[in-house]
Scaffold this active site. Structure first.
Site, mmCIF file in Angstrom:
data_model
loop_
_atom_site.group_PDB
_atom_site.id
_atom_site.type_symbol
_atom_site.label_atom_id
_atom_site.label_comp_id
_atom_site.label_asym_id
_atom_site.label_seq_id
_atom_site.Cartn_x
_atom_site.Cartn_y
_atom_site.Cartn_z
ATOM 1 N N GLY A 150 -6.783 -5.084 -3.706
ATOM 2 C CA GLY A 150 -5.375 -5.468 -3.810
ATOM 3 C C GLY A 150 -5.175 -6.966 -3.831
ATOM 4 O O GLY A 150 -4.125 -7.473 -3.417
ATOM 5 N N ILE A 151 -6.149 -7.709 -4.331
ATOM 6 C CA ILE A 151 -6.090 -9.176 -4.276
ATOM 7 C C ILE A 151 -4.980 -9.753 -5.143
ATOM 8 O O ILE A 151 -4.493 -10.856 -4.881
ATOM 9 C CB ILE A 151 -7.456 -9.790 -4.680
ATOM 10 C CG1 ILE A 151 -7.510 -11.286 -4.294
ATOM 11 C CG2 ILE A 151 -7.735 -9.574 -6.167
ATOM 12 C CD1 ILE A 151 -8.878 -11.911 -4.472
ATOM 13 N N ASP A 163 0.120 -9.842 -0.524
ATOM 14 C CA ASP A 163 -0.750 -10.118 0.620
ATOM 15 C C ASP A 163 -2.139 -10.553 0.178
ATOM 16 O O ASP A 163 -2.728 -11.472 0.758
ATOM 17 C CB ASP A 163 -0.867 -8.881 1.511
ATOM 18 C CG ASP A 163 0.412 -8.571 2.261
ATOM 19 O OD1 ASP A 163 1.431 -9.252 2.026
ATOM 20 O OD2 ASP A 163 0.403 -7.642 3.088
ATOM 21 N N SER A 204 2.195 1.074 -2.767
ATOM 22 C CA SER A 204 2.855 0.574 -1.561
ATOM 23 C C SER A 204 4.384 0.624 -1.593
ATOM 24 O O SER A 204 5.018 0.197 -0.630
ATOM 25 C CB SER A 204 2.414 -0.873 -1.301
ATOM 26 O OG SER A 204 2.747 -1.699 -2.403
ATOM 27 N N SER A 226 0.772 0.326 8.354
ATOM 28 C CA SER A 226 2.178 -0.004 8.077
ATOM 29 C C SER A 226 3.115 0.511 9.155
ATOM 30 O O SER A 226 2.890 1.577 9.744
ATOM 31 C CB SER A 226 2.579 0.608 6.724
ATOM 32 O OG SER A 226 3.971 0.552 6.519
ATOM 33 N N GLU A 269 5.791 1.803 8.505
ATOM 34 C CA GLU A 269 6.378 3.034 7.977
ATOM 35 C C GLU A 269 5.732 4.264 8.609
ATOM 36 O O GLU A 269 6.287 5.363 8.527
ATOM 37 C CB GLU A 269 6.240 3.089 6.457
ATOM 38 C CG GLU A 269 7.144 2.120 5.710
ATOM 39 C CD GLU A 269 8.613 2.521 5.753
ATOM 40 O OE1 GLU A 269 8.899 3.735 5.813
ATOM 41 O OE2 GLU A 269 9.476 1.619 5.711
ATOM 42 N N TYR A 278 4.462 7.953 1.562
ATOM 43 C CA TYR A 278 3.725 6.713 1.806
ATOM 44 C C TYR A 278 3.313 6.613 3.274
ATOM 45 O O TYR A 278 2.163 6.309 3.588
ATOM 46 C CB TYR A 278 4.592 5.513 1.416
ATOM 47 C CG TYR A 278 4.014 4.177 1.828
ATOM 48 C CD1 TYR A 278 2.935 3.619 1.148
ATOM 49 C CD2 TYR A 278 4.550 3.467 2.901
ATOM 50 C CE1 TYR A 278 2.403 2.387 1.526
ATOM 51 C CE2 TYR A 278 4.033 2.240 3.286
ATOM 52 C CZ TYR A 278 2.957 1.714 2.594
ATOM 53 O OH TYR A 278 2.433 0.502 2.977
#
Length: 334
Positions: free
Chosen positions: A10-11, A15, A84, A125, A127, A149
């Site tokens: 996820g680069i 984030d 996400s 998360s 969430e 999610y």
């Protein structure tokens, strides 16, 4: 120079790009795992593109993960890859579970097989807390997810704990509350507001359409939170850490502050509410307690709510070609 190698999944996201910048500043070799697309999405890496290594791979493909870990032999692995966006998880729940949940398991398997001594950070998360029965929420608060999610993140969370306990791997969970920046995707409500306000201020739009204005979140600044990720893996033992500001603000308050920063006055005449943007099951109030991270890791958020909103609105005004408003009075730093 640290001589350490970090792999970031996820680069190219918010984030991931901030984390890459932080690690480069500390002398790391930084490698990013990126899913091949017809048009590479590396805009967030523009300032550091020549300093990071990009490796093709997919969190849904075990073979590519195995090969990446085998080749790179990372000292630290930061798993930030996920589907996400909570809203999308309702329309694509199977994809969300496959990527956000099972994808973490695949990466853990690859690390176990090819770099078992690597330190592993799992991006969990707030969430996961969902329908909360206490406030604020900390590392001991029960999970009650209200979205596919959140469910997928809980699967990944417990997979991380299980691999730590079953295989003595260094695996930590960072339970981060909402953190935003000018690199946030336009589908997220904070960026939808800051971009919409900038478009209104520059005459490119007349209104913003939103869903539930009363939902409250603990909003922080993403660059502060990637420092917590790094500190989590520098601790001498794996553990769980909440990252939060300890303050909750509603979408309505975010709107008010964004319009104030842009000098547009009252937001009511510019905003319409459409129930289609409401979630089937809503998370009404999330507010975190990061006292453990402060006590154990020495981490505290540096950027509070009003400064976060100002940073985002000013960045979008600049993107839209509008003059920056006069500086808003800074929020008191902690």
């Amino acid at each position: 120079m640290t001589g350490r190698t970090a792999l970031i999944t996820g680069i190219t996201g918010q984030d991931g790009s901030y984390l890459a910048e932080l690690l480069l500043s500390k002398g790391y070799r930084v490698v990013g795992l990126v899913r091949r697309l017809s048009t590479p999405n590396v805009a967030n890496l523009a300032n550091i593109r020549e300093r990071v290594e990009i490796l093709d791979g997919d969190i849904s493909d075990q073979v590519s993960l195995n090969e990446a870990i085998r080749r790179i032999q990372p000292n630290e692995v930061y798993n930030l890859a996920a589907q996400s966006f909570v809203g999308t998880s309702f329309s694509q729940p199977v994809l969300t579970g496959e990527v956000t949940g099972i994808g973490t398991l695949r990466l853990l398997e690859a690390v176990k097989a090819y770099a078992p001594k690597a330190r592993f950070y799992q991006a969990s998360s707030s969430e996961m807390f969902g329908h909360v029965d206490r406030e604020p929420q900390d590392e001991t608060t029960p999970f009650h997810p209200r979205s596919p999610y959140g469910v997928a993140k809980i699967y990944a969370y417990w997979a991380a704990v299980n691999y730590r306990e079953a295989y003595s791997m260094f695996v930590s969970n960072g339970i981060l509350f909402n953190h935003e920046s000018p690199r946030r995707g336009l589908e997220f409500v904070t960026r939808k507001i800051s971009d919409g306000v900038a478009r209104i201020a520059t005459g490119q739009a007349k209104s913003i359409t939103l869903g539930n204005l009363d939902a409250k979140r603990d909003w922080g600044y993403a660059p502060d939170y990637v420092e917590l990720m790094w500190r989590t893996l520098q601790y001498d033992q794996p553990d769980e850490f909440v990252g939060a500001t300890g303050e909750a603000h509603s979408v309505r308050q975010f709107l008010e502050e964004a319009f104030r920063v842009a000098g547009l006055g009252s937001w009511e005449k510019y905003v319409t509410v459409d129930a289609q943007f409401n979630r089937p099951s809503e998370v009404h109030n999330l507010r975190g307690d990061a006292s453990k991270a402060a006590r154990v890791l020495g981490w505290r958020p540096k950027t509070l709510f009003k400064d976060l909103v100002r940073i985002m609105v000013e960045a979008d005004l600049e993107r839209q070609g509008g003059a920056r408003p006069k500086p808003a009075r800074a929020a008191r730093a902690r």
